[in-house]
Write an enzyme that holds these catalytic residues in place. Structure first.
Site, PDB file in Angstrom:
ATOM      1  CE  LYS A  51     -10.051 -25.535 -10.429  1.00  0.00           C
ATOM      2  NZ  LYS A  51      -8.914 -26.227 -11.031  1.00  0.00           N
ATOM      3  CB  SER A 268     -14.738 -20.296 -17.010  1.00  0.00           C
ATOM      4  OG  SER A 268     -15.468 -20.721 -15.884  1.00  0.00           O
TER       5      SER A 268
END
Lengths: 314, 92
Positions: A51, A268
């Site tokens: 991110k 993830s």
């Protein structure tokens, strides 16, 4: 390709990107030398996750066109990795940050973001992340001049970050060898932006998005599209494949990766590697492949969630 | 009957209800009762061997049943049970 560690950097922003690719020799063994598996280690970014790329891009693009300027505060609803990215670049660029998160978010997340000087506003613990989004929209509507609201689900700078950095890094490192790219869908910024760049390459590269198989899942950061508000930046027609992934399979592969490759990744990332393994197993007999699975973050970020934390956010 | 709080991803099985009532002297019996009224819910919560899936947390009065007696944890009528995925928030 030079890695960022060999570079003398002027600020934390220069540490973003140019993350390493690492082979998975233990997991490759089952394919008898036909398949190269690479993990793109996004936790090597300074905020510890993928991110940082969209976080920095969204702020830089907003600075360039004046949406973010002196006197504004950055605000968004996120309790996860994007919140950490806003917090550290807000600190480095000199812009204060407010994050809206549900009242029952884990103490570790509060502590990480507050360490950068970020202000936290709490929304109802009963309304989960949707409640946080509604509160941000309300705060912004009440005093629009005060805030810069990036809205990562709709912001084109999010996929652009990956078009400009993640995609080119993969092509620079692997070039014509690369046959498959696998990443999870959260906002979809990673997969959309990277796919756009890979699709421009002279040779076809199969782009596969991983989504949780069910609305009730444990693949943090990933979104089950059928039961979610679909992000405005998500255009599945540009992808080759969207693969549903059971939580258990993602967790099992993450654990295998910890134990056999010696790298502690988040779930993830395990789901992305699980997707690559499925693609490798279904290759026609004798076909060779070179695959990249994108690893968004480290497992440490989720330690309080491994059954030890009560009443977490819905 | 105990009160069971249902997290968002499961509410399509409970016709959108955030709270439902369920009978049973243990968490296991409560889950079986839920399955009777809301078919399909147990399979979401438990694996093939009947154990609670690793990514699902069940709390009896705010205590994780993994630290109590798991599916054998006793349930009283006044108890509040919460079923929650073991992840925070949505896509960060």
């Amino acid at each position: 390709m030079t890695t960022r560690n060999e570079t003398l950097c002027d600020s934390v922003a220069d540490l973003v990107g140019r993350t390493p690719l690492v082979r998975m020799p233990a997991l490759e063994r089952e394919f008898g030398g036909r398949v190269e598996l690479h993990a793109k280690l996004e936790f090597m970014n300074p905020g510890g996750s993928v991110k940082d790329r969209p976080g920095l891009q969204m702020l830089r693009d907003a600075l360039a066109d004046g949406r973010l300027r002196a006197g504004k505060r950055i605000i968004d609803a996120t309790s996860g990795n994007t919140g950490v990215a806003y917090s550290l670049f807000g600190a480095a660029l000199g812009y204060p940050v407010t994050l809206v998160m549900p009242a029952n978010v884990s103490p570790a997340r509060k502590a990480i973001t507050e360490a950068y000087g970020t202000e936290i506003v709490y929304s109802s613990e009963m309304e989960g992340s949707d409640g946080a989004i509604r509160l941000v929209r309300q705060l912004v509507a009440e005093d629009p001049e005060r805030w810069f609201y990036p809205d990562q689900y709709s912001n084109p700078s999010n996929p652009l970050a990956h078009y400009l950095s993640t995609g080119p890094e993969l092509l620079e490192a692997l070039g014509d060898k690369l046959t498959h790219f696998v990443a999870g869908i959260g906002t979809s910024g990673t997969i959309m932006g990277t796919a756009r760049r890979l699709k421009e390459h002279r040779r076809a590269i199969h782009v596969c998005a991983i989504e949780p198989e069910d609305a009730l899942h444990g693949l943090e950061g990933l979104k089950h599209m059928a039961s979610s508000i679909v992000p405005a930046i998500y255009h599945p027609a540009e992808l080759d494949e969207v693969m549903p992934m059971p939580t258990e399979e993602g967790w099992d592969v993450a654990e295998r990766f910890h134990a056999e490759e010696g790298i502690f990744i988040g779930h993830s990332g395990g789901a992305a590697i699980a997707g690559a393994l499925r693609l490798a197993r279904r290759l026609p007999a004798g076909e060779r492949a070179c695959m990249v699975a994108l690893i968004p973050d480290r497992g440490e970020r989720y330690l309080p969630l491994l059954g030890l934390e009560k009443r977490d956010v819905w | 009957m105990a009160t069971v709080r249902i997290s968002t991803p499961l509410r399509k099985l409970t016709n959108g209800q955030e709270e439902v009532k369920a009978e049973g002297a243990t968490i296991g019996a409560v889950l079986a009762d839920l399955e009777k009224n809301f078919p399909g819910i147990k399979e979401r919560l438990c694996d093939e061997s009947g154990q609670v899936r690793r990514f699902v947390n069940i709390f009896a009065n705010e205590e994780d049943i993994r630290f109590l007696a798991n599916l054998d944890t006793p349930v009283k009528d006044s108890d509040e049970i919460s079923i929650v995925p073991a992840i925070a928030g949505g896509a960060g």
